[in-house]
Design a protein around this motif. Structure first.
Motif, PDB file in Angstrom:
ATOM      1  N   LYS A 153     -30.800   0.068   2.599  1.00 23.92           N
ATOM      2  CA  LYS A 153     -30.205   1.095   3.477  1.00 23.92           C
ATOM      3  C   LYS A 153     -30.989   2.409   3.444  1.00 23.92           C
ATOM      4  O   LYS A 153     -31.299   2.969   4.479  1.00 23.92           O
ATOM      5  CB  LYS A 153     -28.757   1.328   3.049  1.00 23.92           C
ATOM      6  CG  LYS A 153     -28.074   2.515   3.713  1.00 23.92           C
ATOM      7  CD  LYS A 153     -26.574   2.485   3.561  1.00 23.92           C
ATOM      8  CE  LYS A 153     -26.082   2.610   2.132  1.00 23.92           C
ATOM      9  NZ  LYS A 153     -24.597   2.660   2.081  1.00 23.92           N
ATOM     10  N   ASN A 206     -28.439  -0.854  -1.326  1.00 24.54           N
ATOM     11  CA  ASN A 206     -28.748   0.578  -1.241  1.00 24.54           C
ATOM     12  C   ASN A 206     -30.219   0.803  -0.918  1.00 24.54           C
ATOM     13  O   ASN A 206     -30.551   1.579  -0.029  1.00 24.54           O
ATOM     14  CB  ASN A 206     -28.415   1.280  -2.562  1.00 24.54           C
ATOM     15  CG  ASN A 206     -26.934   1.591  -2.696  1.00 24.54           C
ATOM     16  OD1 ASN A 206     -26.183   1.548  -1.725  1.00 24.54           O
ATOM     17  ND2 ASN A 206     -26.514   1.898  -3.911  1.00 24.54           N
ATOM     18  N   GLY A 210     -20.133   1.629  -4.251  1.00 26.53           N
ATOM     19  CA  GLY A 210     -21.074   0.636  -4.754  1.00 26.53           C
ATOM     20  C   GLY A 210     -21.587   0.912  -6.163  1.00 26.53           C
ATOM     21  O   GLY A 210     -21.512   0.057  -7.049  1.00 26.53           O
ATOM     22  N   ASN A 220     -25.449  -4.690  -4.587  1.00 29.30           N
ATOM     23  CA  ASN A 220     -25.252  -3.257  -4.354  1.00 29.30           C
ATOM     24  C   ASN A 220     -26.542  -2.469  -4.473  1.00 29.30           C
ATOM     25  O   ASN A 220     -26.837  -1.613  -3.633  1.00 29.30           O
ATOM     26  CB  ASN A 220     -24.212  -2.704  -5.334  1.00 29.30           C
ATOM     27  CG  ASN A 220     -22.811  -2.801  -4.756  1.00 29.30           C
ATOM     28  OD1 ASN A 220     -22.528  -2.217  -3.714  1.00 29.30           O
ATOM     29  ND2 ASN A 220     -21.952  -3.546  -5.412  1.00 29.30           N
TER      30      ASN A 220
HETATM   31 MG    MG Z   1     -24.004   1.422  -1.661  1.00 27.44          MG
END
Ligand code: MG
Ligand code: ADP
Length: 252
Positions: free
Chosen positions: A145, A142, A204, A138
């Motif tokens: 992303k 992140n 998340g 997670n």
């Molecule tokens: Mg996330």
């Protein structure tokens, strides 16, 4: 007074458990009707598409898309509830290896991206291997992303020495966020970025926090808009932490 507090705590814990199992069964019961909505819409789309105009086809596709999104949300609620119940079994886990594996998977699934990742070697924690993997997935997911707009994305994983000896960090130079909203960060379904900018469901970090807290640790974050974010978490560490000061670069 001590006894009264203990009793109130027990009552609160019981009512919390009740609420959790209530939301668990609601989420669970939503699955079947949702399967019908998506399934029958798909059948119409396949069997009757020649009778439908573009607007109607578009509506049906939107219905399916929304149904699938809702399905993802339901699954994530169920997963979050499950994480609060399952027993945890800890063992020594090499976080460096784990982080490198997660990064490899991210790179494979998104080979266009050019991200330089530095993972400090020899990071060890006493944790449940599957759950701690979920945390790393997670956090790194992140960072991956939220750096997607950076031509020179940098992600770092390491041991934060200035603090307690068992504080690890995941740092990136991505979009960051406004520290004004930092207390909303770990709430389920709360997001500080919208779907058009960065996709997501906002579960998340709630998952990560629940796992870390179940291990007796804590998690917090620091960020600046446009500059990046750092997530810190504490876990009982293995005895060898910090003895291998040379960072290894796993990708570049
Ligand atoms: Mg996330
Ligand atoms: N590395 C990061 N950089 C910037 N913002 C982040 C980062 N990680 C999390 N956030 C913010 O915290 C919110 C919650 O994160 P998360 O629960 O993982 O949800 P999601 O990734 O689905 O949006 C995100 O919507 C985002 O606004």
């Amino acid at each position: 007074l001590q006894e009264l507090i203990a009793e109130r705590t027990r009552e609160l814990e019981a009512s919390n458990r009740e609420l959790e199992s209530y939301s668990y069964s609601i989420a669970h019961d939503l699955r079947a009707p949702l399967r019908s909505i998506v399934g029958f819409t798909q059948i119409i789309l396949e069997d009757a598409s020649h009778k439908l105009d573009d607007t109607e086809l578009n509506y049906l596709n939107k219905t399916i898309g929304a149904g699938k999104r809702m399905g993802t949300l339901i699954d994530e609620i169920l997963e979050l509830a499950r994480l609060s119940r399952i027993p945890i079994t800890t063992q020594k886990v090499n976080l460096s290896t784990l982080a490198s594996e997660v990064i490899d998977t991210l790179k494979t699934n998104d080979s266009q991206r050019c991200v330089s990742v530095v993972v400090e070697s020899g990071l060890e924690a006493e944790a449940d291997p599957q759950l701690v993997r979920l945390c790393i997935e997670n956090l790194l997911g992140n960072s991956w992303k939220y750096t997607k707009r950076r031509p020179q994305a940098i992600i770092e994983v390491g041991l934060y020495r200035a603090d307690t000896p068992n504080t690890f960090y995941v740092k990136d130079n991505g979009a960051g966020f406004d520290m004004q909203y930092v207390d909303k960060l770990f709430l389920p379904f709360h997001r500080l970025h919208n779907d058009s900018e960065f996709e997501g469901t906002g579960v998340g970090l709630a998952t990560v926090q629940r796992i870390i807290e179940r291990h007796g640790g804590s998690i917090w974050a620091e960020a600046e808009v446009g500059k990046g974010a750092t997530f810190y978490f504490t876990l009982q560490s293995g005895p060898n932490n910090g003895s291998l000061p040379n960072p290894i670069s796993v990708s570049g």
